[in-house]
Design a protein around this motif. Structure first.
Motif, PDB file in Angstrom:
ATOM      1  N   TYR A 212       0.859  -1.180   0.000  1.00 27.85           N
ATOM      2  CA  TYR A 212       0.000   0.000   0.000  1.00 27.85           C
ATOM      3  C   TYR A 212       0.898   1.233   0.000  1.00 27.85           C
ATOM      4  N   VAL A 213       0.645   2.157  -0.942  1.00 29.54           N
ATOM      5  CA  VAL A 213       1.440   3.372  -1.087  1.00 29.54           C
ATOM      6  C   VAL A 213       0.500   4.571  -1.032  1.00 29.54           C
ATOM      7  N   ALA A 239       3.909   2.134   2.597  1.00 28.42           N
ATOM      8  CA  ALA A 239       4.902   3.181   2.354  1.00 28.42           C
ATOM      9  C   ALA A 239       4.206   4.518   2.132  1.00 28.42           C
ATOM     10  N   VAL A 240       4.858   5.585   2.581  1.00 29.22           N
ATOM     11  CA  VAL A 240       4.330   6.941   2.453  1.00 29.22           C
ATOM     12  C   VAL A 240       5.256   7.750   1.545  1.00 29.22           C
ATOM     13  N   ILE A 241       4.673   8.516   0.616  1.00 27.48           N
ATOM     14  CA  ILE A 241       5.431   9.389  -0.270  1.00 27.48           C
ATOM     15  C   ILE A 241       5.445  10.788   0.357  1.00 27.48           C
ATOM     16  N   PRO A 242       6.580  11.239   0.876  1.00 23.42           N
ATOM     17  CA  PRO A 242       6.617  12.531   1.583  1.00 23.42           C
ATOM     18  C   PRO A 242       6.187  13.694   0.698  1.00 23.42           C
ATOM     19  N   GLY A 243       5.335  14.548   1.259  1.00 22.48           N
ATOM     20  CA  GLY A 243       4.946  15.785   0.595  1.00 22.48           C
ATOM     21  C   GLY A 243       3.939  15.655  -0.525  1.00 22.48           C
ATOM     22  N   ALA A 244       3.653  14.437  -0.965  1.00 22.27           N
ATOM     23  CA  ALA A 244       2.779  14.255  -2.125  1.00 22.27           C
ATOM     24  C   ALA A 244       1.311  14.245  -1.716  1.00 22.27           C
ATOM     25  N   ALA A 245       0.455  14.644  -2.652  1.00 26.24           N
ATOM     26  CA  ALA A 245      -0.989  14.558  -2.448  1.00 26.24           C
ATOM     27  C   ALA A 245      -1.508  13.304  -3.148  1.00 26.24           C
ATOM     28  N   PHE A 256       8.518   7.562  -5.451  1.00 23.68           N
ATOM     29  CA  PHE A 256       7.551   6.517  -5.799  1.00 23.68           C
ATOM     30  C   PHE A 256       8.241   5.369  -6.540  1.00 23.68           C
ATOM     31  N   ASN A 257       9.029   5.692  -7.539  1.00 25.65           N
ATOM     32  CA  ASN A 257       9.675   4.662  -8.344  1.00 25.65           C
ATOM     33  C   ASN A 257      10.647   3.826  -7.521  1.00 25.65           C
ATOM     34  N   GLU A 258      11.368   4.477  -6.627  1.00 25.00           N
ATOM     35  CA  GLU A 258      12.314   3.740  -5.792  1.00 25.00           C
ATOM     36  C   GLU A 258      11.591   2.756  -4.882  1.00 25.00           C
ATOM     37  N   ILE A 259      10.494   3.188  -4.275  1.00 24.35           N
ATOM     38  CA  ILE A 259       9.724   2.317  -3.387  1.00 24.35           C
ATOM     39  C   ILE A 259       9.167   1.134  -4.162  1.00 24.35           C
ATOM     40  N   VAL A 260       8.556   1.407  -5.290  1.00 24.41           N
ATOM     41  CA  VAL A 260       7.893   0.349  -6.057  1.00 24.41           C
ATOM     42  C   VAL A 260       8.899  -0.632  -6.646  1.00 24.41           C
ATOM     43  N   THR A 261       9.961  -0.125  -7.262  1.00 26.96           N
ATOM     44  CA  THR A 261      10.930  -1.039  -7.877  1.00 26.96           C
ATOM     45  C   THR A 261      11.638  -1.880  -6.826  1.00 26.96           C
ATOM     46  N   TRP A 263      10.380  -2.876  -3.999  1.00 27.28           N
ATOM     47  CA  TRP A 263       9.430  -3.888  -3.517  1.00 27.28           C
ATOM     48  C   TRP A 263       9.243  -4.982  -4.564  1.00 27.28           C
ATOM     49  N   LEU A 264       9.146  -4.610  -5.820  1.00 29.76           N
ATOM     50  CA  LEU A 264       8.984  -5.592  -6.874  1.00 29.76           C
ATOM     51  C   LEU A 264      10.181  -6.549  -6.962  1.00 29.76           C
ATOM     52  N   GLN A 265      11.354  -6.042  -6.623  1.00 31.65           N
ATOM     53  CA  GLN A 265      12.565  -6.853  -6.695  1.00 31.65           C
ATOM     54  C   GLN A 265      12.920  -7.486  -5.355  1.00 31.65           C
ATOM     55  N   GLY A 266      12.009  -7.362  -4.392  1.00 32.73           N
ATOM     56  CA  GLY A 266      12.202  -8.035  -3.110  1.00 32.73           C
ATOM     57  C   GLY A 266      13.203  -7.400  -2.199  1.00 32.73           C
ATOM     58  N   ARG A 267      13.494  -6.104  -2.423  1.00 30.38           N
ATOM     59  CA  ARG A 267      14.476  -5.439  -1.574  1.00 30.38           C
ATOM     60  C   ARG A 267      13.776  -4.661  -0.457  1.00 30.38           C
TER      61      ARG A 267
END
Length: 267
Positions: A212-213, A239-245, A256-261, A263-267
């Motif tokens: 959940y993001v 995960a929370v995206i700082p400052g974003a609406a 966003f991309n760092e969090i998602v990628t 997680w997708l790669q299991g890191r």
């Protein structure tokens, strides 16, 4: 990139495929009043590791708008129909807002086809205050056109700081264009689905990995609401995206991309 229009369930859905054919599938689903273009900030990063299918939800973009109202069962069936038409046996699914809510229905009812979900800036229920705001918005769109919704919608979707930065003008204009191009009946049909949203009691039944993001300043899907959804989903990450609406993927694509990628790669 291949582009196609696939007819199923009484609707012609526009879809686009990017990435290498030998990669696992990742399906991206747009928010209410946008289309597949909202995922442009993620495409380069995601296409390195996945074959990415973006589609315009019924009534959005260049997909057709059958007579409404719609239910989430329709939106979920559209995804499975696309997968069948494209011979996609299993996939990861990421959606934002309306698309994120669609991910919940897929996780609950089609865990044999959906391996993982990423639910962004969405909610799982429609409390009275949420449900009661939609009739007036639908009436405004029908009476005055989708252009009447652009200003107030952009105010909710992006933070004040984002609006004040001239460097973001192109993103705001592109998002406004997506809103204007949304079919009024498609908007009304999907808004009706939102009014009937009722996945919250079933979240403990989700048995596939889930992330959940949420944007830190999202007024439509508040951080506390999404954290509660994550806590109700067995083994889910949050995960929370700082400052974003609300459109956190467009406002802070770097984070966003760092969090998602990761997680997708299991890191």
């Amino acid at each position: 990139m291949s582009v196609d229009k696939i007819v199923l369930n009484g609707v012609a859905l526009t879809c686009r495929i990017d990435g290498e054919p030998d990669k696992p599938w990742l399906i991206l689903s747009n928010s209410l009043a946008t289309d597949h273009r909202m995922w442009e900030p993620q495409l380069d990063a995601l296409a390195r590791t996945h074959q990415v299918l973006r589609y315009d939800t019924r009534g959005h973009g260049t997909s057709t708008a059958p007579a409404g109202p719609y239910e989430f069962g329709h939106l979920v069936s559209d995804v499975i129909g696309l997968m069948d038409a494209l011979d996609i046996e299993t996939a990861t699914f990421m959606g934002l807002s309306l698309g994120g809510m669609t991910s919940l229905g897929l996780a609950l009812d089609h865990s044999d086809r959906i391996e993982r979900i990423i639910c962004c800036d969405g909610r799982a229920d429609a409390p009275d205050i949420y449900r009661q705001m939609w009739p007036a918005m639908i009436a405004n769109a029908r009476e005055n056109g989708m252009g009447a919704l652009v200003g107030p919608t952009l105010e909710r979707w992006f933070s004040e700081e984002f609006h004040e930065n001239p460097a973001n003008r192109q993103t705001l204009e592109a998002t406004g264009d997506m809103i204007r191009r949304t079919d009024v009946e498609g908007y009304a049909g999907c808004a009706s689905a939102l009014m009937g949203l009722d996945y919250l009691p079933r979240l403990p039944q989700i048995a596939i990995p889930a992330l959940y993001v949420v944007g830190e300043r999202d007024p439509a899907a508040p951080q506390a609401v999404m954290q509660g959804m994550a806590e109700a989903t067995p083994g889910a990450d949050f995960a929370v995206i700082p400052g974003a609406a609300h459109l956190s993927n467009m406002e802070r694509p770097d984070v966003f991309n760092e969090i998602v990628t990761n997680w997708l790669q299991g890191r």
